[in-house]
Design an enzyme around this catalytic site. Structure first.
Site, short mmCIF file in Angstrom:
data_model
loop_
_atom_site.label_atom_id
_atom_site.label_comp_id
_atom_site.label_asym_id
_atom_site.label_seq_id
_atom_site.Cartn_x
_atom_site.Cartn_y
_atom_site.Cartn_z
N ASN A 9 0.86 -1.18 0.00
CA ASN A 9 0.00 0.00 0.00
C ASN A 9 0.90 1.24 0.00
O ASN A 9 1.43 1.62 1.03
CB ASN A 9 -0.89 -0.03 1.26
N TRP A 10 1.08 1.80 -1.18
CA TRP A 10 2.01 2.93 -1.31
C TRP A 10 1.42 4.25 -0.78
O TRP A 10 2.12 5.26 -0.74
CB TRP A 10 2.42 3.10 -2.78
N LYS A 11 0.14 4.25 -0.47
CA LYS A 11 -0.51 5.47 0.04
C LYS A 11 -0.25 6.65 -0.92
O LYS A 11 -0.41 6.49 -2.10
CB LYS A 11 -0.05 5.75 1.48
N HIS A 94 -9.86 1.51 4.32
CA HIS A 94 -8.62 1.69 5.08
C HIS A 94 -8.87 2.72 6.19
O HIS A 94 -9.63 3.68 6.00
CB HIS A 94 -7.50 2.16 4.15
N GLU A 164 -6.34 -4.66 10.37
CA GLU A 164 -5.34 -3.62 10.62
C GLU A 164 -5.72 -2.83 11.87
O GLU A 164 -6.49 -1.86 11.78
CB GLU A 164 -5.28 -2.65 9.43
N GLY A 170 1.27 2.97 10.63
CA GLY A 170 1.88 4.26 10.33
C GLY A 170 3.03 4.63 11.26
O GLY A 170 3.37 3.91 12.19
N SER A 212 2.57 -1.86 10.67
CA SER A 212 3.99 -1.91 11.07
C SER A 212 4.66 -3.25 10.79
O SER A 212 5.54 -3.67 11.53
CB SER A 212 4.15 -1.56 12.55
N GLY A 233 2.56 -0.94 4.42
CA GLY A 233 2.70 0.46 4.03
C GLY A 233 4.17 0.84 3.89
O GLY A 233 4.83 0.52 2.90
P1 PGA Z 1 2.28 0.55 7.78
O1 PGA Z 1 0.88 0.76 7.06
O2 PGA Z 1 2.85 -0.75 7.28
O3 PGA Z 1 3.10 1.74 7.37
O4 PGA Z 1 2.01 0.53 9.28
C1 PGA Z 1 0.02 -0.32 6.84
C2 PGA Z 1 -1.25 0.18 6.18
O5 PGA Z 1 -1.67 1.30 6.49
O6 PGA Z 1 -1.86 -0.51 5.34
#
Ligand code: PGA
Length: 253
Positions: A9-11, A94, A164, A170, A212, A233
């Site tokens: 998930n590149w956001k 999400h 999640e 994050g 994470s 992410g």
């Molecule tokens: P993260 O994000 O791996 O940076 O914690 C995961 C996500 O939001 O899908």
């Protein structure tokens, strides 16, 4: 066992097309590893074509779809257009979208829209705060039921769930969930899916973990029973770190 699932998930990253191509080229050095998985990248929409160029080992994903039906809607990118670009999977609900005001009812509509366009919905659920008394299980139950309301039994085996916990996601996260806790939550989600769709269908719905996941915890998290893969992410933007996560999943029995 079916191949484990890995979704990047590149956001809202990386900040340029060149940089996204660089990450993809670095991923491609390990293409034989990624081919052992169902591997998807969900980039910002303008990078879809760049990801599609690596379709030999990456499946195309997106991070959301529109719930607006087909028609003249300025600013909307319809799910049929995404499908025509080769999008096979979409993240839905999400927590970062829920934080912008999206609710489970909205997610349920999008699940229907994705399925109607032949795109697999990957639906995110998870509690906001860590809670030692198990209160969060009720929260997950409600979120799951509401996000899947209206989903026909005959379509239920076409979805994927991503668990999640919001507190684990994050850069401000306290870290990933502990494997024992994750195993309980995955079991609980399976129980709700069984109540909703029956054991047979529920058994065919993969449950991923996200929050994470990194090169340090991927091995232990990948070993948790009932977890079919990861939604990643931050660590997905660094090909070296991400490779370690893919390796951990590829060893999953
Ligand atoms: P993260 O994000 O791996 O940076 O914690 C995961 C996500 O939001 O899908």
């Amino acid at each position: 066992m079916a191949k484990p699932i890995l979704v990047a998930n590149w956001k809202n990253y990386p900040s340029s097309l060149d940089e996204s191509r660089r990450i993809l080229r670095n991923y491609s050095k390990d293409r034989s590893l990624y081919k052992k998985l169902h591997f998807f990248v969900a980039p910002p929409l303008p990078y879809l074509d760049a990801v599609a160029a690596f379709s030999g080992f990456v499946g195309l994903g997106c991070q959301d779809i529109s719930s607006v039906p087909k028609g003249t809607h300025t600013g909307v990118v319809g799910s049929d257009i995404l499908k025509s670009f080769g999008v096979r999977i979409t993240i839905l609900g999400h927590s970062e979208r829920r934080a912008l005001g999206e609710n489970s009812g909205d997610v349920a509509v999008k699940v229907g829209a994705a399925l109607a366009s032949g795109i697999v919905p990957l639906i995110c659920v998870g509690e906001n705060t860590k809670d030692a008394d198990g209160e969060h299980f009720e929260y997950i139950r409600e979120q799951l039921k509401d996000s899947l309301s209206g989903l026909k039994k005959s379509d239920a085996s076409k979805i994927i769930i991503a668990y999640e916990p919001v507190w684990a996601i994050g850069k401000d996260a306290v870290g990933a969930m502990e494997p024992e806790e994750l195993s309980q939550s995955a079991l609980f989600i399976r129980k709700i899916l069984t109540e909703m769709f029956g054991r047979n269908i529920a058994g065919r719905i993969p449950v991923l973990y996200g929050g994470s996941v990194d090169e340090g915890n991927a091995d232990t998290l990948a070993a948790v029973p009932g977890v079919a893969g990861f939604l990643v992410g931050r660590a997905s933007l660094d090909a070296k770190r991400f490779k370690k996560i893919a390796e951990a999943l590829s060893k999953k029995k």
